[in-house]
Motif scaffolding. Structure first.
Motif, PDB file in Angstrom:
ATOM      1  N   ILE A  44       4.368  -3.489 -15.376  1.00  0.00           N
ATOM      2  CA  ILE A  44       4.017  -2.107 -15.024  1.00  0.00           C
ATOM      3  C   ILE A  44       2.780  -1.703 -15.808  1.00  0.00           C
ATOM      4  N   ASN A  45       1.785  -1.376 -15.037  1.00  0.00           N
ATOM      5  CA  ASN A  45       0.496  -0.982 -15.590  1.00  0.00           C
ATOM      6  C   ASN A  45       0.601   0.471 -16.054  1.00  0.00           C
ATOM      7  N   CYS A  46       0.949   0.631 -17.316  1.00  0.00           N
ATOM      8  CA  CYS A  46       1.207   1.988 -17.844  1.00  0.00           C
ATOM      9  C   CYS A  46      -0.097   2.594 -18.372  1.00  0.00           C
ATOM     10  N   PHE A  49       2.854  -3.241 -10.760  1.00  0.00           N
ATOM     11  CA  PHE A  49       3.010  -1.913 -10.153  1.00  0.00           C
ATOM     12  C   PHE A  49       2.493  -0.822 -11.084  1.00  0.00           C
ATOM     13  N   GLY A  50       2.301   0.362 -10.508  1.00  0.00           N
ATOM     14  CA  GLY A  50       1.784   1.473 -11.306  1.00  0.00           C
ATOM     15  C   GLY A  50       2.913   2.248 -11.975  1.00  0.00           C
ATOM     16  N   ASP A  51       2.589   2.899 -13.095  1.00  0.00           N
ATOM     17  CA  ASP A  51       3.629   3.702 -13.759  1.00  0.00           C
ATOM     18  C   ASP A  51       3.978   4.930 -12.922  1.00  0.00           C
ATOM     19  N   GLN A  76      -1.309   7.543 -16.233  1.00  0.00           N
ATOM     20  CA  GLN A  76      -1.803   8.485 -15.241  1.00  0.00           C
ATOM     21  C   GLN A  76      -1.418   8.034 -13.845  1.00  0.00           C
ATOM     22  N   ARG A  77      -1.346   9.027 -12.979  1.00  0.00           N
ATOM     23  CA  ARG A  77      -1.216   8.729 -11.552  1.00  0.00           C
ATOM     24  C   ARG A  77      -2.434   9.333 -10.867  1.00  0.00           C
ATOM     25  N   LEU A  78      -2.270   9.961  -9.709  1.00  0.00           N
ATOM     26  CA  LEU A  78      -3.467  10.421  -8.994  1.00  0.00           C
ATOM     27  C   LEU A  78      -3.955  11.768  -9.538  1.00  0.00           C
ATOM     28  N   GLY A 130       0.788  -1.236   0.000  1.00  0.00           N
ATOM     29  CA  GLY A 130       0.000   0.000   0.000  1.00  0.00           C
ATOM     30  C   GLY A 130       0.812   1.274   0.000  1.00  0.00           C
ATOM     31  N   SER A 131       2.012   1.206   0.539  1.00  0.00           N
ATOM     32  CA  SER A 131       2.869   2.377   0.495  1.00  0.00           C
ATOM     33  C   SER A 131       3.733   2.237  -0.757  1.00  0.00           C
ATOM     34  N   MET A 132       3.500   3.143  -1.710  1.00  0.00           N
ATOM     35  CA  MET A 132       4.119   3.009  -3.028  1.00  0.00           C
ATOM     36  C   MET A 132       5.641   2.883  -2.938  1.00  0.00           C
TER      37      MET A 132
HETATM   38  C1  LIG Z   1       4.215   6.304  -0.497  1.00  0.00           C
HETATM   39  C2  LIG Z   1       2.872   6.626  -1.057  1.00  0.00           C
HETATM   40  N1  LIG Z   1       2.603   7.866  -1.493  1.00  0.00           N
HETATM   41  C3  LIG Z   1       1.379   8.178  -1.976  1.00  0.00           C
HETATM   42  C4  LIG Z   1       0.384   7.251  -2.025  1.00  0.00           C
HETATM   43  C5  LIG Z   1      -1.000   7.638  -2.491  1.00  0.00           C
HETATM   44  N2  LIG Z   1      -1.309   7.053  -3.809  1.00  0.00           N
HETATM   45  C6  LIG Z   1      -1.973   5.911  -3.932  1.00  0.00           C
HETATM   46  S1  LIG Z   1      -2.212   5.450  -5.502  1.00  0.00           S
HETATM   47  C7  LIG Z   1      -1.445   6.828  -6.081  1.00  0.00           C
HETATM   48  C8  LIG Z   1      -1.316   7.031  -7.540  1.00  0.00           C
HETATM   49  C9  LIG Z   1      -0.775   5.809  -8.185  1.00  0.00           C
HETATM   50  O1  LIG Z   1      -0.564   5.979  -9.533  1.00  0.00           O
HETATM   51  P1  LIG Z   1      -0.002   4.781 -10.368  1.00  0.00           P
HETATM   52  O2  LIG Z   1       1.137   4.159  -9.672  1.00  0.00           O
HETATM   53  O3  LIG Z   1       0.247   5.271 -11.737  1.00  0.00           O
HETATM   54  O4  LIG Z   1      -1.165   3.709 -10.323  1.00  0.00           O
HETATM   55  P2  LIG Z   1      -2.538   3.710 -11.135  1.00  0.00           P
HETATM   56  O5  LIG Z   1      -3.601   3.961 -10.131  1.00  0.00           O
HETATM   57  O6  LIG Z   1      -2.465   4.769 -12.155  1.00  0.00           O
HETATM   58  O7  LIG Z   1      -2.636   2.369 -11.741  1.00  0.00           O
HETATM   59  C10 LIG Z   1      -1.012   7.611  -5.023  1.00  0.00           C
HETATM   60  C11 LIG Z   1      -0.300   8.901  -5.156  1.00  0.00           C
HETATM   61  C12 LIG Z   1       0.705   5.958  -1.550  1.00  0.00           C
HETATM   62  N3  LIG Z   1      -0.194   4.986  -1.526  1.00  0.00           N
HETATM   63  N4  LIG Z   1       1.935   5.676  -1.103  1.00  0.00           N
END
Ligand SMILES: Cc1ncc(C[n+]2csc(CCOP(=O)(O)OP(=O)(O)O)c2C)c(N)n1
Ligand SMILES: [Mg+2]
Length: 897
Positions: free
Chosen positions: A267-269, A238-240, A272-274, A202-204
């Motif tokens: 990597i799920n590109c 993981f997220g992009d 977009q992010r948040l 959960g913590s990116m």
């Molecule tokens: C260390 C940390 N910082 C911020 C967040 C809040 N957060 C959760 S998802 C997200 C955006 C993620 O974007 P991406 O990795 O591209 O995943 P997507 O949802 O686009 O698939 C953020 C900023 C978190 N969970 N952990």
């Protein structure tokens, strides 16, 4: 042509004017004919020769660290898709609906719960290809694959578990409502769902680095012949946006260097992010490709779905690739959010060649051109290639759409990430788009949908899971226990030290050396260092158990002739991680959870500069706690004044305060070698024999001082956190003040007791506090119990038993005051604390202790002052003491300096 520096590197290629198009054409024709007549390999060879020649002749090159914006695996190498495409699409559609319903329902009922729809909407096909074809379950020959799931796509994992019959409606309806029971947690948390989730992500950034060190640790276990890993694989989705985290990319080169072909990142590109696009003005996929390729990974791009194949086949002049190369992600996002007509007008029709390619297509057909990350055939080919790739880890860069299928409510919208409520029209639109067999009423009611057990969908997915060895994710909670040797086998020297001078670090390392020789436990110990073994006197272990190296030792070490030479070997036991606390603690996590992940309990012991632990990588330690890690963290060296020469950034005055906030961390600041022994023994028994999900944090110091032998009958109290030391002198058993000291400062407190008695006739009882955190935990527990229960059931805390009554207490530690103050509210007596609040600095221990006012003289003065305030002494005694000890009463407080 775009000219931003970023665009040039990763998006719009700054094209150089062609001075002689005819000559260029001849070269191109020659090259194409080589490919046609002699094949791609020959063409690649010629290119590399040309490149070499150019380099030799000093022709300046501008090599692009990424390939064209197309799928890495060409159609002719794609291979057949072994699944039932139609059924898998139906299963995925159902999972999409249920995942969406989980979130929307929770928020319709309780608006504050949150949750995400758009991320799983983009990752659904990625997950399903994994679940249907690749992720091996626990019954596989060598055990389960390990999957690190993108955390905010958790509703999709729940939705699938529901289809598999592992979760029921009550679970889904209790998403993010964990307090009431049955609840599903927001993100993967083994602490909250211990039989389900394995890895907290959960913590990116924690997922990516942990996945790499997990794959590495699996090699370690295999090379040491502890667990045969076979072809078990680590997958991380993981997220992009997540790749921006420093931890996400910190260990990429390690993975390549160690040839971790048991590891695949997907990597799920979705671009977009948040808040918005990951790289609005560039191309995240190309950037990630160059990053991973540069680090030495095998890169597979999955950008375009099968419907594009026909277009590529006819695009002999690469008009598509040129257009792709010049489209930045911000524009891709807008195109993704708009319909076919818009895409036609704004993408294809801007270029006559592209327009010609799609003249036969309707707007609807243009609209339904899919990105590769939503195409099972393309994904399958990529996963299969990743799994079979040898010698390097693989990253699959899958281009997807955030909020895929959510239409105006989220698809490629800036606000997609936060969307958690959909209106009825959007829901009906979603149902229609994915052909879900739901009535309008069922859609309005957000009914979960599970086809009957004998339906083709459920039968299919169960059969696929069966063939892959059972369900995932699934977490094992126990492993066979490990017998711990008797204390006397490895710690006799500490229990019977008889005043020999020694530091607690040396004592701990000596015990470790003894434990490593134990026939049962020895092999399970994993000593971990981040380039500080010599600092902490561990060089002797290099030779004794060797440093793990996947290739052994390819050189003769400089110190080959010495007794303690730098020995690397394939079955070496020490993990020497280099200068990466994040990496070292990730290895520690892998080892500390091996009992669950591999069914084999290991005992990791990571020793490091304590300031670079909870402060530097505290979030990783928090994740370890979530993951129910069992092992030792050894903070060397304790305190803010004991690591005398190292100064402000090295001296630790706070780690114990943070450690005390982690519910399953048992943290100790021992002063004597025998305390270290008793605590280690207890910790090993609790973690490996009783198998509690706790981990131990011990701080040790490198100051040498006489080590007493273990007094009688104090073992339990050492573990509880406090015990009374033997009286300094016979006959002075009753004091009129009580002194507490812990860790490095205990010796000053003992010396203060001598000053008090010799100089001022004040007798003191002295206590060694091994853990203010443990004392506070017990006292808090008892206080709560007594609050809720009648007097007849009253309990007494260890603190109350030892420190009841109102005789004043003075406590001194090498940590900030909030550490000893953890127990303040549970004491009846006047309680004064001394500590090391402020910035550290370099000097001798003696000078620093005087500076922070925690030396014997300040302890004595604080004690006299406390007694004066209680009117047991005249105040003039304090003035006399200040004078006698040369203390300036007007000096500024150390925490202001
Ligand atoms: C260390 C940390 N910082 C911020 C967040 C809040 N957060 C959760 S998802 C997200 C955006 C993620 O974007 P991406 O990795 O591209 O995943 P997507 O949802 O686009 O698939 C953020 C900023 C978190 N969970 N952990
Ligand atoms: Mg993203």
């Amino acid at each position: 042509m775009g000219r931003t520096s970023h665009g040039e590197a990763f998006g719009r290629n700054g094209e150089i004017q062609d001075q002689d198009p005819q000559e260029t054409g001849e070269w191109m024709a020659a090259f194409n004919s080589v490919i046609e007549s002699e094949g791609k390999e020959r063409a690649a060879f010629l290119l590399s020769r040309l490149e070499e020649e150019a380099r030799n002749l000093g022709v300046p090159g501008r090599p692009q660290p990424y390939s064209a914006y197309r799928n890495t695996i060409p159609l002719e190498e794609q291979g057949a898709f072994p699944g039932d495409l139609a059924l898998e699409e139906r299963v995925t559609a159902i999972a999409r609906w249920n995942a969406l319903a989980i979130v929307v329902r929770a928020n319709a009922a309780h608006g504050e719960l949150g949750g995400h729809i758009a991320s799983y909407a983009s990752a659904a096909e990625i997950f399903e290809v994994g679940f249907n074809h690749f992720f091996r379950g626990p019954d596989s020959a060598h055990g389960a694959d390990l999957v690190y799931f993108q955390p905010h796509s958790a509703p999709g994992v729940y939705a699938r578990a529901y289809l598999e019959g592992r979760l029921d409606e009550l679970h889904l309806a209790s998403y993010r409502q964990e307090v009431r029971g049955h609840g599903l947690c927001s993100y993967p948390h083994p602490w909250l769902m211990p039989a389900f989730w394995q890895f907290p992500t959960g913590s990116m950034g924690i997922g990516p680095i942990n996945a790499i060190y997990q794959a590495h640790f699996m090699r370690y276990l295999d090379h040491r012949n502890l667990v045969q890993m076979g072809d078990r694989h680590v997958w991380g989705v993981f997220g992009d946006g997540e790749m921006d985290e420093p931890e996400s990319t910190a260990a990429l080169s390690l993975a390549a260097r160690e040839e971790l072909d048991n590891l695949t990142f997907v990597i799920n590109c979705n671009l977009q992010r948040l808040d918005g696009p990951v790289r609005g003005n560039g191309q995240i996929i190309q950037e990630l490709e160059s990053l991973f390729a540069g680090a030495g990974w095998n890169v597979i791009k999955v950008l375009w779905g099968s419907d594009w194949d026909a277009l590529f086949a006819r695009d002999t002049h690469h008009a598509l690739l040129r257009r792709f190369a010049n489209t930045v992600d911000g524009e891709y996002q807008t195109l993704g959010a708009k319909d076919g007509a818009y895409n036609l007008a704004n993408f294809f029709e801007r270029d006559p060649e592209l327009r010609a390619l799609v003249t036969h297509m309707t707007n609807a057909e243009i609209d339904s051109l899919r990105r590769g990350g939503h195409d099972f055939r393309k994904l399958y080919a990529a996963f299969a290639a990743a799994r079979s790739h040898r010698g390097r880890p693989t990253v699959i860069l899958a281009k997807t759409k955030k909020g895929y299928g959510m239409g105006g409510a989220g698809e490629s919208r800036m606000t997609a990430h936060q969307a958690k409520k959909l209106d009825v029209d959007a829901l009906l639109g979603f149902r229609d788009r994915f052909h879900l067999p739901l009535s309008d009423d069922e859609v309005r009611a957000l009914s979960f949908y599970r086809p009957a057990g004998d339906s083709p969908e459920v039968q299919y997915l169960l059969a696929q899971r069966d063939a892959l060895g059972g369900f995932l994710p699934a977490r094992r909670t126990e492993a066979p226990s490990v017998a711990i040797p008797p204390l006397a086998n490895y710690a006799k020297f500490a229990l019977e030290a008889e005043g020999k001078p020694m530091s607690t670090t040396v004592a701990m390392i000596r015990m470790l050396g003894g434990l490593l020789k134990d026939p049962a436990l020895g092999r399970r110990i994993v000593p971990i260092v981040a380039d500080e073994a010599r600092t902490f006197g561990m060089a002797s272990l290099f030779r004794q158990v060797g440093i793990y190296s996947s290739v052994g030792q390819l050189y003769e070490p400089e110190d080959a002739g010495s007794m303690l030479y730098y020995k690397e070997s394939k079955d070496g036991q020490i993990l020497e991680e280099g200068i990466t606390e994040a990496g070292a603690v990730s290895s520690w996590i892998a080892a500390a959870t091996s009992y669950s992940v591999h069914g084999l309990a290991m005992l990791p012991l990571y020793i490091y500069y304590s300031m670079f632990g909870f402060q530097r990588v505290g979030d990783l330690i928090w994740a370890a706690a979530d993951q129910r890690a069992r092992g030792f963290l050894i903070g060397a060296t304790a305190g803010r004044t004991t690591l005398s020469g190292e100064g402000l950034q090295h001296q630790d005055g706070t780690s114990h305060v943070v450690a005390a906030t982690i519910p399953n961390c048992r943290a100790y600041d021992p002063a004597f070698a025998y305390e270290v022994a008793i605590i280690m023994n207890h910790g090993m028994r609790e973690m490996l024999e009783v198998q509690n999900d706790v981990f131990y944090y011990l701080t040790v110091t490198n100051a040498n001082y006489p080590q007493p032998s273990l007094p009688d009958g104090v073992e339990d109290d050492i573990v509880k956190g406090l015990y009374r030391l033997n009286d300094r002198r016979a006959g002075s058993s009753r004091g009129n003040v009580r002194l507490l000291g812990s860790g490095a400062i205990l010796t000053e407190v003992i010396a203060a007791a001598a000053l008090l008695e010799d100089d001022w006739g004040v007798t003191a009882d002295v206590f060694s506090v091994t853990s203010f955190g443990e004392l506070a935990r017990d006292a808090r527990e008892v206080e709560r119990w007594n609050r809720l229960n009648p007097p007849g059931r009253r309990r007494t805390s260890h603190l109350e038993k030892q420190l009841g009554g109102d005789t004043p207490i003075v406590a001194a530690t090498d940590y900030v005051r909030s550490y000893p103050q953890l127990i303040a509210s549970y004491l009846d007596a006047r309680y004064v604390t001394l500590g090391t609040d402020g910035f550290g600095r370099s000097d001798t221990r003696e000078a620093l202790r005087r500076f922070f006012e925690v030396d014997r003289y300040h302890v004595a003065v604080a004690t006299l002052s406390t007694l004066a305030q209680a009117q047991s002494l005249p105040h003039r005694t304090v003035d006399d003491a200040l004078k006698r000890y040369g203390i300036d009463a007007t000096r500024a407080a150390p925490w202001t300096l």
